[in-house]
Design a protein around this motif. Sequence first.
Motif, PDB file in Angstrom:
ATOM      1  N   MET A   1       0.219  -1.305  -0.062  1.00  0.00           N
ATOM      2  CA  MET A   1       0.133   0.399   0.317  1.00  0.00           C
ATOM      3  C   MET A   1       0.808   1.535  -0.059  1.00  0.00           C
ATOM      4  SD  MET A   1      -3.180  -1.194   2.464  1.00  0.00           S
ATOM      5  CE  MET A   1      -2.423  -1.945   2.848  1.00  0.00           C
ATOM      6  N   HIS A   2       0.384   2.341  -1.260  1.00  0.00           N
ATOM      7  CA  HIS A   2       0.930   3.299  -0.634  1.00  0.00           C
ATOM      8  C   HIS A   2      -0.058   4.589  -1.135  1.00  0.00           C
ATOM      9  CE1 HIS A   2       1.061   2.314  -5.073  1.00  0.00           C
ATOM     10  NE2 HIS A   2       1.023   3.631  -5.222  1.00  0.00           N
TER      11      HIS A   2
ATOM     12  N   VAL B   1      -3.408   3.203  -2.072  1.00  0.00           N
ATOM     13  CA  VAL B   1      -3.376   2.276  -3.112  1.00  0.00           C
ATOM     14  C   VAL B   1      -3.004   1.401  -2.745  1.00  0.00           C
ATOM     15  CG1 VAL B   1      -3.214   2.138  -6.041  1.00  0.00           C
ATOM     16  CG2 VAL B   1      -3.544   4.573  -5.098  1.00  0.00           C
ATOM     17  N   ASP B   2      -3.678   0.064  -3.197  1.00  0.00           N
ATOM     18  CA  ASP B   2      -2.839  -1.335  -2.968  1.00  0.00           C
ATOM     19  C   ASP B   2      -2.975  -1.986  -3.934  1.00  0.00           C
ATOM     20  OD1 ASP B   2      -2.446  -3.475  -1.060  1.00  0.00           O
ATOM     21  OD2 ASP B   2      -4.689  -4.772  -1.248  1.00  0.00           O
ATOM     22  N   ASN B   3      -2.148  -2.010  -4.426  1.00  0.00           N
ATOM     23  CA  ASN B   3      -2.063  -3.321  -5.201  1.00  0.00           C
ATOM     24  C   ASN B   3      -2.205  -2.454  -7.026  1.00  0.00           C
ATOM     25  OD1 ASN B   3      -0.140  -5.242  -4.787  1.00  0.00           O
ATOM     26  ND2 ASN B   3      -2.562  -6.024  -4.020  1.00  0.00           N
ATOM     27  N   GLU B   4      -2.651  -1.057  -7.049  1.00  0.00           N
ATOM     28  CA  GLU B   4      -3.143  -0.273  -8.624  1.00  0.00           C
ATOM     29  C   GLU B   4      -5.151  -0.007  -7.976  1.00  0.00           C
ATOM     30  OE1 GLU B   4      -1.551   0.478 -10.703  1.00  0.00           O
ATOM     31  OE2 GLU B   4       0.481  -0.377  -9.768  1.00  0.00           O
ATOM     32  N   LYS B   5      -4.929  -0.267  -6.497  1.00  0.00           N
ATOM     33  CA  LYS B   5      -6.719  -0.371  -6.696  1.00  0.00           C
ATOM     34  C   LYS B   5      -6.767   0.893  -5.136  1.00  0.00           C
ATOM     35  CE  LYS B   5     -10.874  -1.544  -4.892  1.00  0.00           C
ATOM     36  NZ  LYS B   5     -11.230  -3.221  -4.490  1.00  0.00           N
ATOM     37  N   THR B   6      -7.443   2.460  -5.805  1.00  0.00           N
ATOM     38  CA  THR B   6      -7.613   3.099  -4.590  1.00  0.00           C
ATOM     39  C   THR B   6      -8.742   2.575  -3.390  1.00  0.00           C
ATOM     40  OG1 THR B   6      -7.608   4.586  -6.396  1.00  0.00           O
ATOM     41  CG2 THR B   6      -8.302   5.384  -4.055  1.00  0.00           C
TER      42      THR B   6
ATOM     43  N   TYR C   1     -11.533  -3.562   3.409  1.00  0.00           N
ATOM     44  CA  TYR C   1     -10.731  -2.828   3.798  1.00  0.00           C
ATOM     45  C   TYR C   1     -10.288  -2.420   4.992  1.00  0.00           C
ATOM     46  CZ  TYR C   1      -8.897  -4.098  -0.728  1.00  0.00           C
ATOM     47  OH  TYR C   1      -8.606  -4.415  -2.249  1.00  0.00           O
TER      48      TYR C   1
END
Length: 143
Positions: free
Chosen positions: A1-2, A51-56, A80
Amino acid sequence: MHFIQVTTKEQLQEAFKIRFTVFVDEQGVDAAHELDDFDSLGSTAIHLILVDNEKTIGAARLRFINDCAKMERICVLAEYRKGGVGRLIMTGLENIARDKQMTFAKLHGQTQAEGFYNKLGYEKSSDIFFEEGIPHIEMKKTL
């Protein structure tokens, strides 16, 4: 996540998508009231998405009022929640606030989330009030 500090219209739309899912679809907030003057790229507010693996999966907004960082529109997609994602968002907001030399943070938290914010060091600083028909309290924390 970032974290991504929003700088493009596409990123801002991702933040709005999360906010509408959580606040409008889940909680029944009037869609006409969800966006305001601080919801544009040219405003004084800072928007974040998580974002987690390209998903917001989360979003939040941060404004600065004198020496106070006001945390706003903090939300995480339902699937989440309970996994520390909310804590990550709050840490990100607080780090930005500290970088901007803010001395304290405040937020209008839904009363059902008071325990979550207490665990992060926030203390109740108001009586219950209603925003969009949902009970809230103001909470503050020294940074």
